[in-house]
Design an enzyme around this catalytic site. Sequence first.
Site, PDB file in Angstrom:
ATOM      1  N   CYS A 112       0.815  -1.234   0.000  1.00 52.50           N
ATOM      2  CA  CYS A 112       0.000   0.000   0.000  1.00 52.50           C
ATOM      3  C   CYS A 112       0.844   1.277   0.000  1.00 52.50           C
ATOM      4  CB  CYS A 112      -0.944   0.004   1.184  1.00 52.50           C
ATOM      5  SG  CYS A 112      -2.081  -1.368   1.153  1.00 52.50           S
ATOM      6  N   HIS A 252      -3.169   7.186   3.049  1.00 50.38           N
ATOM      7  CA  HIS A 252      -3.608   5.936   2.427  1.00 50.38           C
ATOM      8  C   HIS A 252      -4.995   5.586   2.968  1.00 50.38           C
ATOM      9  CE1 HIS A 252      -3.976   1.923   1.064  1.00 50.38           C
ATOM     10  NE2 HIS A 252      -3.726   1.360   2.236  1.00 50.38           N
ATOM     11  N   ASN A 282     -10.079  -0.085   0.109  1.00 52.93           N
ATOM     12  CA  ASN A 282      -8.620   0.014   0.110  1.00 52.93           C
ATOM     13  C   ASN A 282      -8.110  -0.479  -1.249  1.00 52.93           C
ATOM     14  OD1 ASN A 282      -5.864  -0.379   0.417  1.00 52.93           O
ATOM     15  ND2 ASN A 282      -6.012  -1.345   2.421  1.00 52.93           N
TER      16      ASN A 282
HETATM   17  N1  ACO Z   1     -18.168  -8.701   9.631  1.00 49.53           N
HETATM   18  C1  ACO Z   1     -18.543  -8.969  10.904  1.00 49.53           C
HETATM   19  N2  ACO Z   1     -17.684  -9.293  11.868  1.00 49.53           N
HETATM   20  C2  ACO Z   1     -16.376  -9.347  11.551  1.00 49.53           C
HETATM   21  C3  ACO Z   1     -15.913  -9.081  10.253  1.00 49.53           C
HETATM   22  C4  ACO Z   1     -16.873  -8.751   9.270  1.00 49.53           C
HETATM   23  N3  ACO Z   1     -16.529  -8.464   7.989  1.00 49.53           N
HETATM   24  N4  ACO Z   1     -14.570  -9.212  10.222  1.00 49.53           N
HETATM   25  C5  ACO Z   1     -14.185  -9.550  11.461  1.00 49.53           C
HETATM   26  N5  ACO Z   1     -15.282  -9.640  12.272  1.00 49.53           N
HETATM   27  C6  ACO Z   1     -15.336  -9.969  13.693  1.00 49.53           C
HETATM   28  C7  ACO Z   1     -14.137 -10.774  14.146  1.00 49.53           C
HETATM   29  O1  ACO Z   1     -14.339 -12.151  13.917  1.00 49.53           O
HETATM   30  C8  ACO Z   1     -14.099 -10.440  15.638  1.00 49.53           C
HETATM   31  O2  ACO Z   1     -15.078 -11.221  16.276  1.00 49.53           O
HETATM   32  P1  ACO Z   1     -14.811 -11.787  17.794  1.00 49.53           P
HETATM   33  O3  ACO Z   1     -14.671 -10.563  18.640  1.00 49.53           O
HETATM   34  O4  ACO Z   1     -16.035 -12.590  18.050  1.00 49.53           O
HETATM   35  O5  ACO Z   1     -13.547 -12.592  17.700  1.00 49.53           O
HETATM   36  C9  ACO Z   1     -14.584  -8.980  15.694  1.00 49.53           C
HETATM   37  O6  ACO Z   1     -15.284  -8.748  14.437  1.00 49.53           O
HETATM   38  C10 ACO Z   1     -13.468  -7.974  15.841  1.00 49.53           C
HETATM   39  O7  ACO Z   1     -12.413  -8.291  14.908  1.00 49.53           O
HETATM   40  P2  ACO Z   1     -11.123  -7.383  14.778  1.00 49.53           P
HETATM   41  O8  ACO Z   1     -10.244  -7.945  13.715  1.00 49.53           O
HETATM   42  O9  ACO Z   1     -10.535  -7.150  16.129  1.00 49.53           O
HETATM   43  O10 ACO Z   1     -11.797  -6.012  14.252  1.00 49.53           O
HETATM   44  P3  ACO Z   1     -11.143  -4.600  14.044  1.00 49.53           P
HETATM   45  O11 ACO Z   1     -11.924  -3.573  14.752  1.00 49.53           O
HETATM   46  O12 ACO Z   1      -9.653  -4.611  14.264  1.00 49.53           O
HETATM   47  O13 ACO Z   1     -11.389  -4.329  12.474  1.00 49.53           O
HETATM   48  C11 ACO Z   1     -10.118  -4.352  10.426  1.00 49.53           C
HETATM   49  C12 ACO Z   1     -10.818  -5.178  11.523  1.00 49.53           C
HETATM   50  C13 ACO Z   1     -11.196  -3.529   9.736  1.00 49.53           C
HETATM   51  C14 ACO Z   1      -9.467  -5.283   9.441  1.00 49.53           C
HETATM   52  C15 ACO Z   1      -9.087  -3.389  11.062  1.00 49.53           C
HETATM   53  O14 ACO Z   1      -8.296  -4.117  11.995  1.00 49.53           O
HETATM   54  C16 ACO Z   1      -8.154  -2.733  10.076  1.00 49.53           C
HETATM   55  O15 ACO Z   1      -8.584  -1.931   9.270  1.00 49.53           O
HETATM   56  N6  ACO Z   1      -6.841  -2.993  10.148  1.00 49.53           N
HETATM   57  C17 ACO Z   1      -5.810  -2.308   9.367  1.00 49.53           C
HETATM   58  C18 ACO Z   1      -5.825  -2.619   7.913  1.00 49.53           C
HETATM   59  C19 ACO Z   1      -4.684  -1.883   7.216  1.00 49.53           C
HETATM   60  O16 ACO Z   1      -4.321  -0.784   7.581  1.00 49.53           O
HETATM   61  N7  ACO Z   1      -4.071  -2.474   6.239  1.00 49.53           N
HETATM   62  C20 ACO Z   1      -2.877  -1.842   5.679  1.00 49.53           C
HETATM   63  C21 ACO Z   1      -2.846  -1.740   4.273  1.00 49.53           C
HETATM   64  S1  ACO Z   1      -3.355  -3.181   3.375  1.00 49.53           S
HETATM   65  C22 ACO Z   1      -2.012  -3.665   2.349  1.00 49.53           C
HETATM   66  O17 ACO Z   1      -0.874  -3.286   2.513  1.00 49.53           O
HETATM   67  C23 ACO Z   1      -2.340  -4.654   1.266  1.00 49.53           C
END
Ligand code: ACO
Length: 325
Positions: A112, A252, A282
């Site tokens: 990214c 980003h 993204n």
């Molecule tokens: N729908 C419903 N529930 C979901 C989903 C979904 N799509 N995805 C995950 N959950 C659930 C999980 O199973 C978890 O359930 P549990 O509590 O029962 O175990 C709960 O939601 C919380 O999951 P987390 O992963 O802790 O959720 P978080 O608030 O961290 O959000 C996300 C996840 C959106 C992926 C976030 O962590 C994020 O954006 N991270 C950074 C991404 C990023 O910056 N990437 C960099 C660039 S990408 C690249 O370089 C290719």
Amino acid sequence: MASKIVGLGMYAPPKKLTNLDLEKMVDTSDTWITERTGIKVRHIAEPGTANSDLCDKAARMALDDAGVDPADLDIVVVGTLTPDMPFPSTACFLQAKIGATQAYGMDLSAACSGFVYTLSVADALIRAGRGKKALVVGSEILSTVVDYTDRSTCILFGDGAGAAVLTECPEGEGVLSCHLHSDGNLWQLLQCPGGGTVHPYSPEMMEQRLRSIRMTGNETFKHAVLKMVDVAGEALDRSGVCIDDVKLFVPHQANLRIIQVVGKRLGIPEERVFVNLDRYGNTSSASIPIALAEAKAQGRFAAGDLVLVVAFGGGLTWASALMRM
Ligand code: ACO
């Protein structure tokens, strides 16, 4: 000499994938996706589309915007993690498509952070006298490496391309500074393990879904916030400017919550932070050039304004650039 952006362009394929569509594919909801990410819609390329087809459309728009003839380009750099083929480079396919007959081309892999890395490389090549005009592209067909049965990642990513034309300019204009970082010890947080030399193509590799993005989301989130704030500060310090001098902050587009926390820590008001991830998701290396092209079209900056771009991605990689537009 230095380099400056003289044209911007973008392209997103017409087909859209909404949160409601995703509700029918995996166990998720529009409410969860909107609250946790800010994303509503992503664009998805039709099967058979080459990454260089997206690059082509964004590049032509940027070249038109710049009033630059493709035959006058010296350098073509494409930042991507989803190239047309392992080789030749997507940049070479793009060169042929637009008729940049005098240019040399190469791809760059920084996930990214790909666009800020390509911008920095093109800027450095121009400063070193290895060319006067460069086409810099960030472009992805992430739908080819997304596992649409994994709700934790498939809701995040979209396809698209953004492009910028750089030309030589006097020092003190254009790109004022670029700052690149990586930490390979953290590679496991964000990866697409299959399809390279470690896990070459095989029916087993595909069955194990190794040819798709895997992410430890919450760990990645924390690193993204810390590193984006740090590298933004580095760009401001290097140029001796403060955040109040920045007309537009273009981060980003990975997650609205990341953007909001970073904006708050930098002390920049929301109206000077560019956000379009609700409409694209993204798009990895394409997110910043798409945002810049839209920001220009919307009049969010004018000639002479300072724009700060900051990226973060797999590697881990992170980067920033401060530009006088
Ligand atoms: N729908 C419903 N529930 C979901 C989903 C979904 N799509 N995805 C995950 N959950 C659930 C999980 O199973 C978890 O359930 P549990 O509590 O029962 O175990 C709960 O939601 C919380 O999951 P987390 O992963 O802790 O959720 P978080 O608030 O961290 O959000 C996300 C996840 C959106 C992926 C976030 O962590 C994020 O954006 N991270 C950074 C991404 C990023 O910056 N990437 C960099 C660039 S990408 C690249 O370089 C290719």
